[in-house]
Design a protein around this motif. Sequence first.
Motif, PDB file in Angstrom:
ATOM      1  N   UNK A 146       0.804  -1.217   0.000  1.00 54.14           N
ATOM      2  CA  UNK A 146       0.000   0.000   0.000  1.00 54.14           C
ATOM      3  C   UNK A 146       0.846   1.280   0.000  1.00 54.14           C
ATOM      4  N   UNK A 147       1.731   1.442   0.969  1.00 53.63           N
ATOM      5  CA  UNK A 147       2.441   2.709   1.145  1.00 53.63           C
ATOM      6  C   UNK A 147       3.448   2.979   0.032  1.00 53.63           C
ATOM      7  N   UNK A 318      -9.939  -0.692   3.898  1.00 51.58           N
ATOM      8  CA  UNK A 318     -10.870  -0.299   2.847  1.00 51.58           C
ATOM      9  C   UNK A 318     -10.488  -0.989   1.538  1.00 51.58           C
ATOM     10  N   UNK A 319      -9.188  -1.093   1.295  1.00 59.50           N
ATOM     11  CA  UNK A 319      -8.709  -1.771   0.095  1.00 59.50           C
ATOM     12  C   UNK A 319      -9.024  -3.261   0.152  1.00 59.50           C
ATOM     13  N   UNK A 320      -8.823  -3.862   1.312  1.00 63.53           N
ATOM     14  CA  UNK A 320      -9.154  -5.277   1.484  1.00 63.53           C
ATOM     15  C   UNK A 320     -10.629  -5.522   1.198  1.00 63.53           C
ATOM     16  N   UNK A 344      -9.252   2.802  -5.768  1.00 69.11           N
ATOM     17  CA  UNK A 344      -9.913   3.065  -4.493  1.00 69.11           C
ATOM     18  C   UNK A 344      -9.800   4.542  -4.163  1.00 69.11           C
ATOM     19  N   UNK A 345     -10.902   5.126  -3.693  1.00 68.72           N
ATOM     20  CA  UNK A 345     -10.872   6.492  -3.183  1.00 68.72           C
ATOM     21  C   UNK A 345     -10.372   6.465  -1.745  1.00 68.72           C
ATOM     22  N   UNK A 346      -9.419   7.333  -1.428  1.00 74.57           N
ATOM     23  CA  UNK A 346      -8.815   7.374  -0.100  1.00 74.57           C
ATOM     24  C   UNK A 346      -8.824   8.807   0.424  1.00 74.57           C
ATOM     25  N   UNK A 347      -8.458   9.018   1.703  1.00 69.75           N
ATOM     26  CA  UNK A 347      -8.350  10.385   2.212  1.00 69.75           C
ATOM     27  C   UNK A 347      -7.327  11.235   1.456  1.00 69.75           C
TER      28      UNK A 347
END
Length: 403
Positions: A146-147, A318-320, A344-347
């Motif tokens: 992810x990061x 959220x991705x999971x 995916x929409x993220x902050x």
Amino acid sequence: MLKTLSRLGCISMLVGTGLMASASAGWADDIKIGEINSYSALPAFTEPYRKGWQLAVEEINAGGGINGDNLVVISKDDGGKPAAAVTAANELVSRDGVVLLTGGFFSNVGLAIADFASHKKVLYLAGEPLTDAITWSEGNKYTFRLRPSNYMQAAMLAEQAAKLPAKRWATVAPNYEYGQSAVKVFKELLTKARPDVEFVAEQWPPLGKIDGGAVAQALAAADPEAILNVEFGADLVQFVREGTTRGLFEGREVVSFLTGEPEYLEPLKAEAPEGWIVTGYPWYAIETPEHDAFMKAYEAKYGEHPYLGSVVGYVEFKLIAEILKKAKSTEADDLVAAAEGLTLDTPFGEITMREIDHQATLGAFVGKTAVEDGKGVMVDFTYKDGADYLPSDEEVKTLRPQD
């Protein structure tokens, strides 16, 4: 769907593992996720991270779960040790029946879990481990990250470092996979952008055991014009204090991985360095609807502001959830297929999980450190989209073994 747990069985699992899960009425079928992290080794990051994923799980289950099934998390502490992480992973898969693994903080731990995932053919979403090896030289079909990686953050920082007049550089980094990887790629990228620079000194203190005075003295003796810092946590505090006392940073530029993250900047308080070029998370000044919604939900639940770990944990789960919804299956190969190319929409805005190397395009904020009202903050920052700091597909093919 997974086998339905009885009410007694689900209660037993919750009590026995101390995990966070939904307790919605009816005890619908549960999809179990195995989460492993270094909670006891680095609570400054992992505690906010846990709060982030707990908030995400609560929202996911309140919104109907995964195609009607509850998401249940079985969480284990690896103590920052690769062997303990592999033991935990084996228990989660073989005994607890989780459908995938997630988490990880230290890069060497993340690599150990990734190797396990490859051999056991179970999907692993690494949240925090930053070493490039996890998606490139030791990448595998079942591991995703992810990061933004060391390469991505180094590219962001080298872009700024190349604009500095400094030619003589020194480096300091913890002597393990993360630090070694970060220094290596930063040196490569800065030298490519500025062939006139030279690296005149390196310091490799052991993780968690830095002698800040000795390190500062050794760096000063090399008389660099600029310093790359990769220290974090308590080691960063030691380095900053001892370096400041000895005048190490006076008249020298400093470029620093992670120092703008509130987990590491806030403990420095008024002792925070000023003018360092850093990656980080200025939660107090991000003005987007997506981040505002996340921050309000987090503050309402926990009564405190989010940290970068909070964002990582939140987005990770959220991705999971989106992977599981898209796959409509808990078979590993179906999950892999669903994860590749997923958006995916993220902050921080929309991200994509790249198919070519299983690296997400989540970005990072790059700015400078300052002290305001007696505390360290990030100023003059911009968000760098991770997609803009990754090599091309053709380059990745030379870096990553073909699955």
